[in-house]
Design an enzyme around this catalytic site. Structure first.
Site, short mmCIF file in Angstrom:
data_model
loop_
_atom_site.label_atom_id
_atom_site.label_comp_id
_atom_site.label_asym_id
_atom_site.label_seq_id
_atom_site.Cartn_x
_atom_site.Cartn_y
_atom_site.Cartn_z
N GLU A 274 0.84 -1.20 0.00
CA GLU A 274 0.00 0.00 0.00
C GLU A 274 0.87 1.25 0.00
OE1 GLU A 274 0.45 1.78 2.92
OE2 GLU A 274 1.63 0.10 3.71
N GLU B 155 4.73 -0.22 0.94
CA GLU B 155 4.86 -0.49 -0.49
C GLU B 155 4.98 -1.98 -0.82
OE1 GLU B 155 7.39 2.11 -2.89
OE2 GLU B 155 7.72 3.35 -1.09
#
Length: 588
Positions: free
Chosen positions: A420, A563
């Protein structure tokens, strides 16, 4: 004149009246043969053998048990001694996979919670133990004690009020020995919060559980008790536990040793057992890879041994709460990271490439739309949590559906790794975690990337006020997402549901993806069996969320990267382990 002799004549003996029912022996018979009630040497030998060979079984075959054999086990329990012949036991036979999934998650959570109370060595030993019986065993039996009758109304309970629970424990022992005699394995799982297990089984007030009994054909045949063999403890000599007449004044013996420091279903039983079978054939001691072995078993059970790759799904969104002084970065950073990821140079997608994974970048609500990303943006206003809800419930439902479709789509590639991007989303994740794990907001918030202590305090204030405004509940995950969530959380939760439904294991990253997965388990508890925790991040709330999920992380790297970096590293480790299992030497 002589006086008649009043002494009864002893010259004649009369036959003793013998009852036709009940005990037909007399005191003379019993005196002549005090040991006459013995069942004989063979029975004594066999009983001793059954007691000595009883084991707490932790691994099971997936073959079913005939119903009449289950009845034999239950009938043994029903013949146990009970105080005042109260027969307080109630046997709940569980075959429903959904109930088993929910119970397994509860036990996984408590296993991790208890492990965290132990010394490092004891913690490692506990986590090494195979505790998949609830999922593997074809039958679960929950022994419940019906305590609704007042103790004074049961003969023998008015003084020892817990004697009804002891009676139920006797029933468990009867069942355990009978199962052993028939070649069945039984394991007694008490890693539950009793009220949680009672709620799962809809037990009324006044009926208490004694835990969960796993019943099935054993997939191990331990020659000695497992905890003894693993060095957890040893059986004390009999002389150390036998006292004469009263407790000695010197306080001996010592107290027992304490280990304290101060609708979607999980993978099927046959797949779980098959994964163990596959690992047992390797030319190495079972469990030699430790936590990685346990993780590979879970992955194989979920997706099979043929997995050779996977996909990182990186989902990004911005959050209005970032305007409330809870983040050290400008929201434009979200767009920059997403754009770099589309170009293949973001930290997460670069890690994915190094791990041999493909990637997909999803824009779920970045303030400036990201060119080249797959759009899952939904129209409508969004709030800052403090003053207004993050989203409307209709937005949440659309995002969940879209995420589920995406999860099903990418599942064919193997592992589904979650990542994310979103400035301010650690505040969102901490708010959700506070509700889901009952954490105080001041404990749930962490420094995050670039924060200082004043900013942490501001986060806690915002979350505390948001919780007071929304009164959100973990039992209503859609409302929770609408009140306190964000678009990427809803999409990620949907991806979890879709990927699991399609049969793909899901590798979690940090706090945000783990919170999304926990929300998804509220929608479908069986999802937990498809999840793998790649690592534990620096965020304290992440540890609590993983504990609530009942997941032990593969790594502790103290990362805050997000990420999907941790998920990709975990996936790389998993893929390596699967390759080793496919290519390493095997035994006959």
């Amino acid at each position: 004149m002589s006086t008649p002799d009043k002494t009864p004549s002893t010259s004649k003996r009369w036959a003793r009246p013998i009852p036709t029912i009940g005990d037909t022996t007399s005191s003379a018979t019993r005196a002549a043969d005090p040991a006459g009630w013995s069942l004989g040497d063979q029975v004594q030998h066999d009983l001793d053998a059954a007691i000595d060979a009883r084991r707490d079984i932790r691994r099971y075959r997936n073959e079913d048990i005939p119903h009449d054999l289950v009845d034999i086990i239950l009938w043994a329990g029903h013949r146990a001694p009970s105080v005042g012949h109260s027969q307080p036991w109630r046997f709940i036979v569980v075959r429903d996979p959904d109930i088993r999934d929910r119970a397994a998650i509860m036990a996984d959570r408590e296993r991790l919670r208890q492990a965290n109370l132990l010394t490092p060595d004891r913690r490692a030993r506990l986590l090494d133990l195979q505790l998949e019986g609830i999922r593997e065993a074809p039958v679960g039996v929950v022994v419940a004690c019906d305590r609704r009758t007042p103790a004074s109304g049961v003969l023998g309970r008015n003084t020892f009020t817990d004697a009804d629970m002891w009676s139920c424990a006797c029933a468990v022992e009867n069942m355990w020995l009978t199962a052993r005699a028939h070649g069945l394995g039984m394991g007694w799982v008490t890693l539950f919060q009793p009220e949680e297990l009672a709620a799962l089984l809809h037990l009324p007030e006044g009926v208490e559980t004694l835990g969960w009994l796993c019943l099935g054909w054993p997939d191990e045949r331990p020659p000695a008790p497992g905890l003894e063999r693993r060095g957890w403890s040893r059986r004390l000599p009999l002389a150390e536990v036998v006292l004469t007449d009263r407790w000695p004044d010197d306080g001996q013996p010592e107290a027992p040793v304490s280990a304290l420091r101060q609708t979607l279903h999980s993978p099927s039983r046959d797949r779980v057992v098959a994964a163990h079978d596959n690992a047992d054939q390797l030319l190495t001691p079972p469990g030699s890879l430790g936590l990685l072995d346990q993780t590979l078993d879970r992955v194989e059970a979920a997706g099979g041994t043929e997995i050779t790759g996977g996909t990182l799904i990186l989902v990004g969104a911005d959050h209005p709460v970032s305007a409330l002084g809870v983040t050290a970065f400008d929201p434009t950073v979200t767009h920059d990271v997403m754009a770099a990821s589309v170009a293949g140079t973001g930290l997460g997608v670069s890690t994915a490439a190094a791990a041999g994974l493909s990637h997909l970048v999803v824009d779920a609500g970045v303030a400036q739309p990201v060119q080249g990303a797959r759009s899952m943006r939904v129209p409508g206003r969004r709030g800052d949590l403090l003053h207004t809800d993050a989203m409307a419930r209709s937005q949440v439902e659309t995002l969940l559906r879209n995420g589920q479709t995406l999860g099903e789509e990418v599942a064919e590639a193997g592992l589904v790794c979650l990542g994310e991007v979103g400035v301010g989303n650690t505040t969102v994740a901490s708010a959700l975690a506070s509700v889901l794990t009952r954490l105080d907001p001041h404990k749930a918030v962490g420094l995050g990337a670039g924060s200082d202590t004043a900013m942490v305090e501001r986060k806690a204030e915002v979350i505390t006020a948001a919780l007071a405004r929304t009164h959100a509940r973990p039992s209503d995950p859609e409302h929770l997402l609408a009140a306190l969530g964000g678009p990427e959380f809803a999409v990620l939760a949907g991806i979890c549901l879709g990927a699991a439904q399609a049969g793909s294991p899901i590798v979690l990253d940090g706090l945000a993806t783990s919170v999304a997965a926990l929300l998804a388990t509220k929608l479908s508890p069986g999802l937990q069996g498809w999840l793998v925790a790649s690592h534990a991040s620096r965020e304290y709330a992440h540890q609590a969320v993983l504990a609530e999920l009942g997941l032990e992380p593969l790594m502790e790297l103290r990362m805050r990267a997000g990420e999907g970096v941790g998920a990709c590293l975990g996936a790389q480790m998993i893929l390596t382990g699967l390759h080793v299992r496919r290519t390493a030497a095997r035994t006959r």
